[in-house]
Scaffold this motif. Sequence first.
Motif, PDB file in Angstrom:
ATOM      1  N   ILE A 172       5.245   6.676  -5.984  1.00  0.00           N
ATOM      2  CA  ILE A 172       4.717   6.997  -7.312  1.00  0.00           C
ATOM      3  C   ILE A 172       4.382   8.498  -7.374  1.00  0.00           C
ATOM      4  CG2 ILE A 172       2.907   6.496  -8.988  1.00  0.00           C
ATOM      5  CD1 ILE A 172       4.539   4.067  -8.665  1.00  0.00           C
ATOM      6  N   PHE A 173       3.824   9.020  -6.280  1.00  0.00           N
ATOM      7  CA  PHE A 173       3.566  10.469  -6.244  1.00  0.00           C
ATOM      8  C   PHE A 173       4.872  11.234  -6.464  1.00  0.00           C
ATOM      9  CE2 PHE A 173      -0.228   9.635  -3.233  1.00  0.00           C
ATOM     10  CZ  PHE A 173      -1.066   9.472  -4.325  1.00  0.00           C
ATOM     11  N   GLU A 177       3.538   1.933  -1.283  1.00  0.00           N
ATOM     12  CA  GLU A 177       4.316   2.149  -2.499  1.00  0.00           C
ATOM     13  C   GLU A 177       3.779   3.298  -3.335  1.00  0.00           C
ATOM     14  OE1 GLU A 177       4.697  -1.256  -4.893  1.00  0.00           O
ATOM     15  OE2 GLU A 177       6.019  -2.210  -3.444  1.00  0.00           O
ATOM     16  N   THR A 178       2.495   3.589  -3.161  1.00  0.00           N
ATOM     17  CA  THR A 178       1.895   4.667  -3.947  1.00  0.00           C
ATOM     18  C   THR A 178       2.580   6.007  -3.640  1.00  0.00           C
ATOM     19  OG1 THR A 178      -0.095   3.406  -3.690  1.00  0.00           O
ATOM     20  CG2 THR A 178      -0.349   5.559  -4.645  1.00  0.00           C
ATOM     21  N   LEU A 227       0.813  -1.226   0.000  1.00  0.00           N
ATOM     22  CA  LEU A 227       0.000   0.000   0.000  1.00  0.00           C
ATOM     23  C   LEU A 227       0.849   1.281   0.000  1.00  0.00           C
ATOM     24  CD1 LEU A 227      -3.147  -0.595   2.218  1.00  0.00           C
ATOM     25  CD2 LEU A 227      -3.031  -0.187  -0.223  1.00  0.00           C
ATOM     26  N   LEU A 280       7.464  10.222  -8.001  1.00  0.00           N
ATOM     27  CA  LEU A 280       7.880  10.043  -9.398  1.00  0.00           C
ATOM     28  C   LEU A 280       7.146  11.015 -10.310  1.00  0.00           C
ATOM     29  CD1 LEU A 280       9.418   7.997 -11.381  1.00  0.00           C
ATOM     30  CD2 LEU A 280       7.141   7.097 -11.752  1.00  0.00           C
ATOM     31  N   VAL A 281       5.843  11.159 -10.059  1.00  0.00           N
ATOM     32  CA  VAL A 281       5.040  12.053 -10.903  1.00  0.00           C
ATOM     33  C   VAL A 281       5.542  13.492 -10.752  1.00  0.00           C
ATOM     34  CG1 VAL A 281       2.734  12.994 -11.228  1.00  0.00           C
ATOM     35  CG2 VAL A 281       3.046  10.559 -10.880  1.00  0.00           C
ATOM     36  N   PHE A 301       9.587  17.714 -17.198  1.00  0.00           N
ATOM     37  CA  PHE A 301       8.927  17.966 -18.474  1.00  0.00           C
ATOM     38  C   PHE A 301       8.107  19.248 -18.520  1.00  0.00           C
ATOM     39  CE2 PHE A 301       9.876  13.497 -18.695  1.00  0.00           C
ATOM     40  CZ  PHE A 301      10.370  13.391 -19.980  1.00  0.00           C
ATOM     41  N   VAL A 302       7.609  19.711 -17.363  1.00  0.00           N
ATOM     42  CA  VAL A 302       6.721  20.874 -17.398  1.00  0.00           C
ATOM     43  C   VAL A 302       7.478  22.161 -17.129  1.00  0.00           C
ATOM     44  CG1 VAL A 302       4.621  21.869 -16.454  1.00  0.00           C
ATOM     45  CG2 VAL A 302       4.831  19.406 -16.666  1.00  0.00           C
ATOM     46  N   ILE A 317       8.753  13.847 -12.664  1.00  0.00           N
ATOM     47  CA  ILE A 317       8.552  13.908 -14.114  1.00  0.00           C
ATOM     48  C   ILE A 317       7.967  15.268 -14.506  1.00  0.00           C
ATOM     49  CG2 ILE A 317       7.167  12.946 -15.980  1.00  0.00           C
ATOM     50  CD1 ILE A 317       7.721  10.203 -14.594  1.00  0.00           C
ATOM     51  N   MET A 318       7.033  15.754 -13.674  1.00  0.00           N
ATOM     52  CA  MET A 318       6.475  17.083 -13.962  1.00  0.00           C
ATOM     53  C   MET A 318       7.562  18.137 -13.875  1.00  0.00           C
ATOM     54  SD  MET A 318       2.756  16.975 -12.194  1.00  0.00           S
ATOM     55  CE  MET A 318       2.388  18.679 -12.470  1.00  0.00           C
TER      56      MET A 318
END
Lengths: 727, 75
Positions: free
Chosen positions: B62-63, B58-59, B56, B65-66, B73-74, B69-70
Amino acid sequence: MLLPESMSRIVIVGTKSRMEDAINAFYSEKSIHIIDHTTGDDGLSIGTTTEATSKASERLIKVRSMEKELGINKHTKTADIAVEEVQSRISAGDVEGVEDEVLKTVDARNDLTQKITELNSKKNTFELLKRLNELTLDQYSGYKSLAVLVGTTTDDASSVSIEDAEVFSSFDKKEGGVVAVFVKKENKEKAFAALADVGFTEIQVPACTEKVAANEACAKIDAEIEAANAEIEKCNQTLEELKEKYMSFLKGCDEELAIVVEKGSVPLRIAVSKYSYVIDAWVPTKKMDSVKANLERKLGDDIYVEFQETRGRKVEETEAQEPRFQNVPVKQNNGRIVCEYEYATSLVSVPKYNEIDPTFLIAIFLPLFFGFMVGDMGYAIPFIILGAYGLKKTKHKDWRAIALVLFFGGIWAFIFGLFFYGEMLGMHFVGGEWEAGTWVWHENHVAVGGTTVSWDWILGAQFPSWFTDAICSVGAWGQEDPNTFGVGVGKLEDVAFLLKLSVYIGVIHLLIGLVCALVNVTKQHGVKEAILEKGGIVFVFFGIIFLCLALTDMMFSKLELTGGTPLIELVLAIVCLVIGIVLNAKAEGGMQAIMSLPEVIGWILSYTRLAAITMSKAGMALAFNYIIFGMIMTTKATGNFQDGVEIVAFDPMGGVIMLIVGILLFCFLHLVVWTLGILSAGLHALRLQFVELMMRFYEGGGEAFAPLSEVRKKTFFSKNANNIKEV
Amino acid sequence: MATAGTEGLIAIGAGLAVGLAGLGSGLAEKDIGAAAVGAITENPSLFGRAMIFTVLPETIVIFGLVIAIMAIFVM
């Protein structure tokens, strides 16, 4: 059908005198799940086991203890044996015969082991006395007025002075001291007190009448121990022979007697009166008629089978029943391949009778996600081979489940690797493009001083166009992305595309989960309840998706929120969110309704792990390939230039030693990536099923359908198709 | 778009986002993992549920990671 098989409840009534035949007939049907009888005020009591059963269980204990003594376990390979042979040998008293034979040898062995233990303790004492070599063993005992104190000391005892006593001692710094004191009986306590100063611990010397020195006695004991060991060896050999001779029979007996005992204990689960028995049982609805017909054919007038009900999926229907009929056993309703995945579902729980069995969805998505994350033709081939081998060879359910995912996951990985990523062992097939009649390497290709390696560079030849045309690229998906990278989707180059794709896959996967949730509640309670209970979360889900679309348009595509598509998305998002929150607030309370908003974002973002794990594998493979082809193996200059950099070509013959080192390292490093692929891709693919998908709709907690049936692995029927006495 | 000077800072930020989120996931998962292994030893049929609880947190990563990446890239 996604739901478990429909079940019907029957009542079987029969005469007690034919109960044994009836139980045999139930076992041969393999589809009767007995509902345990609980004593109530119906005037019926629980049955009792037969005398034959107690005899069989007694024999079973004997057989199991013999198996333990002989070292026969479930892994021991034995020949199969005919049931008739086992049965006739059991009734001829063979179990007792074998027991006598085995016990005789085992007892002899135990006696010998006991004897060796005693001899060893005697020997230890004599070993100590060896150091007092002026005394023989008979001198330690047989006195009337003398007490003999023999023992070990921690300090040197030669300096101890005891009145009217003779002291023999030996001391060694490493081994400590040994002392023998011969003293008048009345002075014994004084001697003890004096010896206490040198750390005296008394030892008992075994009585001996022969005049032998301690070392001679030791040699004699050694000979005795040796003889006893030889005897034990003989016993072991005999036991080994007995094992060889009887293991097939014993395993057959174990299985046969276990079945007899199990059948014999069936009466303990059913209701009996003086002359009859009554059984409540569940039967799969589609087998109802055949079960009834078969039982009546076999037992004639001695049995009566009555249909009671076919249980529906509605909760009210279940709650109207008395408690012991409320739980319906679950027989999962899956085809030959899908049923192999039932083990994965059972890791969480057996589904309930009135909910969708997620096994079918797991069977589709688990290998698909695994394949997407591995996405490499080179790693896929060993996966397929290993999986196929595992499925063929192994029967253990854990290994079968792993082999199954490796096989089907491997097939998906092959498809994704070849057609989607265009990749093998972490390298794209194609590393450049035709531009104005010349071949131009990509700017980060190892040929022009970059880090990526491709197969056409290694092979020194271009792939035919029919092959490269079959591989898709990001451009082919209608995305005019500036990061588009040649043929095949680049795991490390087309990151934004892979992330978006992962999120879309997640949305579809979650939507399936939510639809299943709606179907479940509709089946259990009705459409209105389904919308009230699960409709809220579905609207919130769509609301969040539209909101995310609007936000990405604003942030990534730099569009204004005040008009065009982003505005429509925003309005839809607000409408869906409001309806969703209102429905949720009504169903679960205001707080819960607000809490569900970030939760939904969490579910969707969780799927970006699909891209993240793909990238991590590719990153490792890239580094390893660069080390091998860019740093270890040799290259040669071609003399051609691209953007001012000289193009280099792969030259395997440049250095033979480097070539061999490179190939060995290549195999080893890719084995590392491959192994990590099983762990991370396998585990995360499973997690996405268990957490993201199944938690949307799955409750579980059902009772597995356990019909009366014989499980025979080591025994077989040689004469008849079954052992049921036909009536 | 980021200028050449700020690119390094963005990379550091992205690294921190993933790294710290990973640390958080690890801290959360360590206790659950230990308890889960204990529970499975007692009763192997709990494997599935134990695994769900273990993964559980692990999410959280992921946040991270997002966000990383933002950031890349943004920004």
